[in-house]
Each structure stands twice: as structure tokens, then as C-alpha cells.
Enzyme design. Structure first.
Site, short mmCIF file in Angstrom:
data_model
loop_
_atom_site.label_atom_id
_atom_site.label_comp_id
_atom_site.label_asym_id
_atom_site.label_seq_id
_atom_site.Cartn_x
_atom_site.Cartn_y
_atom_site.Cartn_z
CD GLU A 94 -1.76 -2.40 1.60
OE1 GLU A 94 -0.55 -2.65 1.89
OE2 GLU A 94 -2.66 -3.24 1.73
CG PHE A 140 -9.83 -9.67 11.35
CD1 PHE A 140 -8.57 -10.08 11.77
CD2 PHE A 140 -10.13 -9.72 10.00
CE1 PHE A 140 -7.62 -10.51 10.85
CE2 PHE A 140 -9.18 -10.15 9.08
CZ PHE A 140 -7.93 -10.55 9.50
CD GLN A 141 -7.64 -7.36 7.73
OE1 GLN A 141 -8.58 -7.13 6.98
NE2 GLN A 141 -6.51 -7.89 7.31
CE LYS A 193 -17.36 -6.68 3.60
NZ LYS A 193 -16.74 -7.98 3.85
#
Ligand SMILES: Cc1ncc(C[n+]2csc(CCOP(=O)(O)OP(=O)(O)O)c2C)c(N)n1
Length: 580
Positions: free
Chosen positions: A69, A131-132, A181
């Protein structure tokens, strides 16, 4: 356990009717509306809806899949700096976002317009150490112009519009849009983009005419004036105005590293770069000047050295579009906030006819004496390739036309000193943050933006090993950049400081255990070349430049060469070390 097909059926049944677009689709529409046709990115769980939509939009928007990235952001920076357009990045949440932070900070320091879209965990998981999950808005806050955590899909069109405006307006910089998301998945009423309300005035603030007149009067009356010009000249597109103004009043000009190319290096009014590794004449001229006209600069410590003794006899006129820059490091005697190109045009319209000749001949005589006393120079060698001679050779072979990107270190300073840049956006380097690993990905982004341009990344053997995986990106998309590694087996710039200021204690700077860069290039599907002796340098470089595809040249240079002149950190121009 639910069978895959059953799961798919259930999911399908739960999917709402398709009339309303998803957030992801609205995002892509909004990007298209901004004219985006290029995105650098790397996918992951939190951005899957966006990637799904991007696939459908692939005729309109080309996504370049990078290998890290950080590379994506530097490519977007290279793209933006080569053209002035906004570079766009798309990465996932958590490590995707944190890997992008170096590039974001780099863009912030170097006033580069980019928009970075990061995925985020769904809203209901924010704050649960999901998570993440990282707090991208919190992490990037100090190094962005602005950032957003998008809460509702329907906000996306307005946020995208505002983000692009903020990235490119005023002093350009990075803007982050963090999209949970569930927001990219949500269907929402689609507000038409041309109906997005926009709270900003897009008109530049007018220049204060009286102040401009007074500034011009001071310039005309000065006995020892110097124009100190930075990246603002390039960003504002003020190059022609600067040239006209300097020529009209016969004023000496010294560009910063970021201002390189903002004034043609070969012009007789150009004193060369100022600052830590600037020319003797430029630094002495600033030290002795009675009026410093600072145009689109930020008085970086690599330029000023010890602030208390920087330009001690000078009044300072500071022109900058960013009010936060004015008075930050040096308090000016006169400040003009505004676009530097507009200010210069204002000056040009006000210069009285009778002043259009030089009245500073004795100042120029003094400057010419400094130039004669200490020109930029280096000792040649029959046995070892001198790094400065590599840059001279590169200049000769490319007829001064190459767009050059660099990493950070000694090679970067030799590029700035020995490649006479003649046009803006010709040097793309990491000035403010000093990011090793910037050169290769920045070159890829620049080459993508300018398909007919020869683009050469000049890098150190240290910096190259930070982002060389992006050679795969260059090969995959057939972006035939040339990479010139100045291989001295050391973290050269650090070694130089250790030699000069730490009794030659070479602590942790030996990187001579390195991959065979020729083989590494070949492993990536690029061509590899090596030059070890002065006699073979030209031929090897010629072959690499002629090669149609991506080429890497490993130039084995003198290991302990130093960059001179040098104003030690925190010293002043009179303490400049000039000996070779
Ligand atoms: C990411 C990063 N880490 C550390 C540094 C500190 N640093 C500045 S120059 C330099 C040495 C660079 O060595 P190399 O890439 O081989 O280039 P050279 O100076 O030899 O031309 C280092 C470690 C940096 N600028 N960036």
C-alpha cells in the site's frame, strides 16, 4: 453447517430490491464525476463491495494493483506531481490503512493532492478491536488536510466532491475517506451528483493590492535582494510569471529542493539550490541579503539551518497560499497570503517602466565572485565510478529531458546538484518527510500519467530495498521506468554524518550484504544492467535507457564519497563545509 449454495440463496433472498444503488456504486459514480480514471490500490475484506463495483466500472476506471500500500500512495503522488491532477488510492482497513500512512504523511509534507479511500470495519464493530480495525481517522489526523469517517451511504457523493476540492485547492494535500464496510454495502437514495450542495467558495481570495505595491517597492529599493522560491511556484503554475519577474528586475533566484525546475537551472539568474547541500553562492547570497523574497516556501530547517542566524540582515517578504505557513518558522516583515502566481502577476503589472533595469550591479558582482570561488565540483577518478559523474552522464544521455524521481539520501542531493532541471514537475522527490523507497513507485505513477515521458528513478541501494517489489507492478502494466541504483553498499547519507560528526563510527550502516540487483530485476521480468568501472558507465547506461521495457541499472559507485558543500545541521551559512 450451511452448504455454499444454500448460503448463497439465503443471501440472495435477503438482498433488498436493486433499484437503489449501494454505497460502493455511489462512490464509483462520484469518482467518475470527478474525472477519475486511474486508481492505485490493494484489496481486502473491508473494501470488497468497492472492488466488486470497480470491476463493473473497469471500462471507465483502471485500477493498478500494487504490491504494497505504501507503493500505491507514492504512485498516486508521482501521478499527481507529474500532472497536477489528484491521485487516487484505495486500500483496505487495518494494515492496508497503516501501510498507507507513510505515503499520506509524505504527500502532506510535500503538498501533493491525493485522495485516499480506506475501508473500515462495519460501524457496529468500530471500537471493539474488531479484526483489521484501526482508527484510521485518528491515525491520519495530523497528516491530512482533512479526513472523513463516512456514516451514511447517502453522504458519499457530497463527501467525495468536497474531498477532491480540498485536496487540490489552496495548498494541496492528502484527504482520507474512511468507509465502513456496511456503508459501502448499504443501499440508499441516490442524490444526483450535480445537485450536491457545496459550501466552499471556489474563487481564490483576492490579493491585497496595497500590500503588493508596498512589497514591490521594497524589492525595487533593495540593494541585495534574493528570490527564495519553493514548491509553491510549481503547484501554482507560476513558473512563467516568476521568470518574467526575475528577468524584469534582474533578481537572483535560488530554488529549494521542492522548487527545483520552478526556475530554469541553467538561467544566468539562477544561483542553484540553497540549504544544507545548496551551492556556496546561494547560501552566501541569502546570508548577506538585505531582502529575502520567499515565494511558496515554508522555511524548512534544511534550508534555514540555525534560525537565529538565517539571513540576519534581511527583511523578509513571505508570499504563500497557506496562512498557516506564514510566521511558522520565520516572522516576515511583510506577508502576502495568496496564490504566488497571482501575486507575481500583480507585481508585474505594477513594476514602473523606469525600474525595468538593474540597479544592483555590485550585488551581482559579489554573487559572481562567490560562484567563481566555490562552484559545485567533485574529484574525478579513473578507478571508481563517482556518483556525481553518474548524474552528469544521465543528464548528457537524456539531453536534460528526463523526468527524475529519487529516494532520500546522498544520491538525492547529487541529483539536485548535478542534473540541471529546466521545467517544473521534472524532479519528483520526497522533500519534507524524506521517505526512503519513494523513488520507484513515484516513477511508476509519473510514467503512467505521462506515457511519452522518459522517467528515471535514481535511488540508493538502501531505499531501493524498501519498495523494489513495485517492479512487479511496473512490469505487469508495462510501465517502462528506468531505475538507477547508486550502489555504495552503505546507507550513504547516514554514513556521511557518522564520518563527519561521529568520529567515523560506522554504526549499522553497512548494507553490502544485498541481493544481486541484476538478478533481482530479471526475477521480476525486468532487464538488469551493471556498471562497475568508469570506462563502462556510459555504454551500460545507454543500453538501459534504450531498452524498451522496465530496466534496472546497478551502478557500483565510490563507497565513501560525501555530498558537499554542507551546512551542518543547526549551523549557519558561514560555517559551510566546502572542501572535497
Ligand atoms: C524510511 C526511512 N528510514 C530511514 C531514513 C533515514 N535515512 C536518511 S538517508 C538514509 C540512507 C539512505 O541510504 P541509501 O538509500 O543507500 O542512499 P544513499 O544515501 O547511499 O544515496 C537513511 C537511513 C529515511 N530517510 N527514511
Amino acid at each position: 453447517m450451511i452448504a455454499h449454495s444454500e448460503f448463497a440463496n439465503r443471501f440472495a433472498a435477503a438482498t433488498p430490491p436493486a433499484e437503489e444503488p449501494r454505497g460502493a456504486e455511489m462512490l464509483i459514480q462520484a469518482l467518475s464525476h470527478e474525472g477519475v480514471d486511474t486508481i492505485f490500490g490493494y484489496p481486502g475484506g473491508a473494501v470488497l463491495h468497492i472492488y466488486d463495483e470497480l470491476w463493473r466500472a473497469r471500462e471507465r476506471i483502471t485500477h493498478y494493483l500494487v504490491r504494497h500500500e505504501q507503493g500505491a500512495v507514492h504512485m498516486a503522488e508521482g501521478y499527481a506531481r507529474a500532472t497536477g491532477r489528484v491521485g487516487v488510492v484505495l486500500v483496505t482497513s487495518g494494515p492496508g490503512a497503516t501501510n498507507a500512512v507513510t505515503g499520506i504523511a509524505n504527500a502532506y509534507m510535500d503538498s501533493t493532492p491525493i485522495v485516499v479511500i480506506t475501508g473500515q470495519v462495519p460501524k457496529h464493530l468500530i471500537g471493539t478491536d474488531a479484526f483489521q480495525e484501526v482508527d484510521t481517522v485518528g491515525i491520519t489526523r495530523p497528516c491530512v488536510k482533512h479526513n472523513y469517517l463516512v456514516r451514511e451511504a447517502r453522504d458519499l457523493p457530497a463527501i467525495v466532491r468536497e474531498a477532491f476540492y480540498l485536496a487540490r485547492s489552496g495548498r494541496p494535500g492528502p484527504v482520507v475517506i474512511d468507509i465502513p464496510k456496511d456503508v459501502s454495502a448499504a443501499r440508499s437514495n441516490y442524490s444526483r451528483l450535480d445537485h450536491v450542495s457545496f459550501p466552499f467558495s471556489t474563487q481564490p481570495a483576492p490579493i491585497d493590492k496595497d500590500l503588493a505595491r508596498e512589497a514591490l517597492q521594497q524589492i525595487v529599493n533593495a540593494k541585495r535582494p534574493v528570490l527564495y522560491v519553493g514548491g509553491g511556484i510549481v503547484n501554482s503554475g507560476a513558473v512563467d510569471s516568476l521568470l518574467s519577474f526575475a528577468e524584469l528586475l534582474h533578481l537572483p533566484v535560488t530554488p529549494t529542493l521542492m522548487g527545483r525546475g520552478g526556475f530554469p537551472s541553467s538561467h544566468p539568474l539562477c544561483l542553484g539550490m540553497l540549504g544544507m547541500h545548496g551551492t556556496y553562492a546561494a547560501n552566501m547570497a541569502v546570508a548577506e541579503s538585505d531582502l529575502l523574497v520567499a515565494l511558496g516556501v515554508r522555511f524548512d530547517d534544511r534550508v534555514t539551518g540555525k534560525l537565529a542566524t538565517f539571513a540576519p540582515h534581511a527583511r523578509v517578504i513571505h508570499v504563500d497560499i497557506d496562512p498557516a505557513n506564514i510566521g511558522k518558522n520565520v516572522t516576515p516583515t511583510l506577508a502576502l497570503t495568496g496564490d504566488v502566481g497571482q501575486v507575481l502577476n500583480q507585481f508585474l503589472s505594477l513594476v514602473p517602466e523606469q525600474e525595468r533595469k538593474s540597479s544592483i550591479e555590485s550585488w551581482w558582482n559579489q554573487i559572481r565572485t562567490w560562484q567563481r570561488q566555490q562552484p559545485l565540483r567533485f574529484e574525478g577518478s579513473q578507478n571508481q565510478i563517482k556518483p556525481q559523474s553518474v548524474i552528469r552522464e544521465l543528464h548528457r544521455l537524456t539531453e536534460g529531458e528526463a523526468l527524475i524521481t529519487t529516494d532520500v539520501g546522498q544520491h538525492q542531493m547529487w541529483v539536485a546538484q548535478f542534473y540541471p532541471f529546466t521545467r517544473p514537475r521534472q524532479l519528483i522527490t520526497s522533500g519534507g518527510l524524506g521517505t526512503m523507497g519513494f523513488g520507484v513507485p513515484a516513477a511508476i505513477g509519473a510514467r503512467l500519467a505521462l506515457p511519452d515521458q522518459l522517467v528515471v528513478a535514481v535511488v540508493g541501494d538502501g531505499g531501493f530495498q524498501m519498495t523494489n517489489q513495485e517492479l512487479a507492478t511496473a512490469v505487469q502494466y508495462d510501465l517502462p521506468v528506468k531505475v538507477l541504483i547508486m550502489n555504495n553498499g552503505y546507507l550513504g547519507m547516514v554514513r556521511q554524518w557518522q564520518e563527519m560528526f561521529y568520529d567515523r563510527t560506522y554504526s549499522e550502516v553497512d548494507i553490502s550484504v544485498a541481493p544481486d540487483f541484476v538478478k533481482l530485476a530479471e526475477a521480476y521480468g525486468a532487464a538488469g544492467f551493471r556498471a562497475e568501472r568508469p570506462a563502462e558507465l556510459r555504454e551500460v547506461m545507454e543500453a538501459a535507457l534504450r531498452h524498451k521495457g522496465v530496466a534496472v541499472v546497478d551502478v557500483v559507485v565510490a563507497k565513501e564519497e560525501n555530498v558537499f558543500p554542507m551546512v551542518p545541521a543547526g549551523a549557519d551559512a558561514h560555517q559551510m563545509i566546502t572542501q572535497i
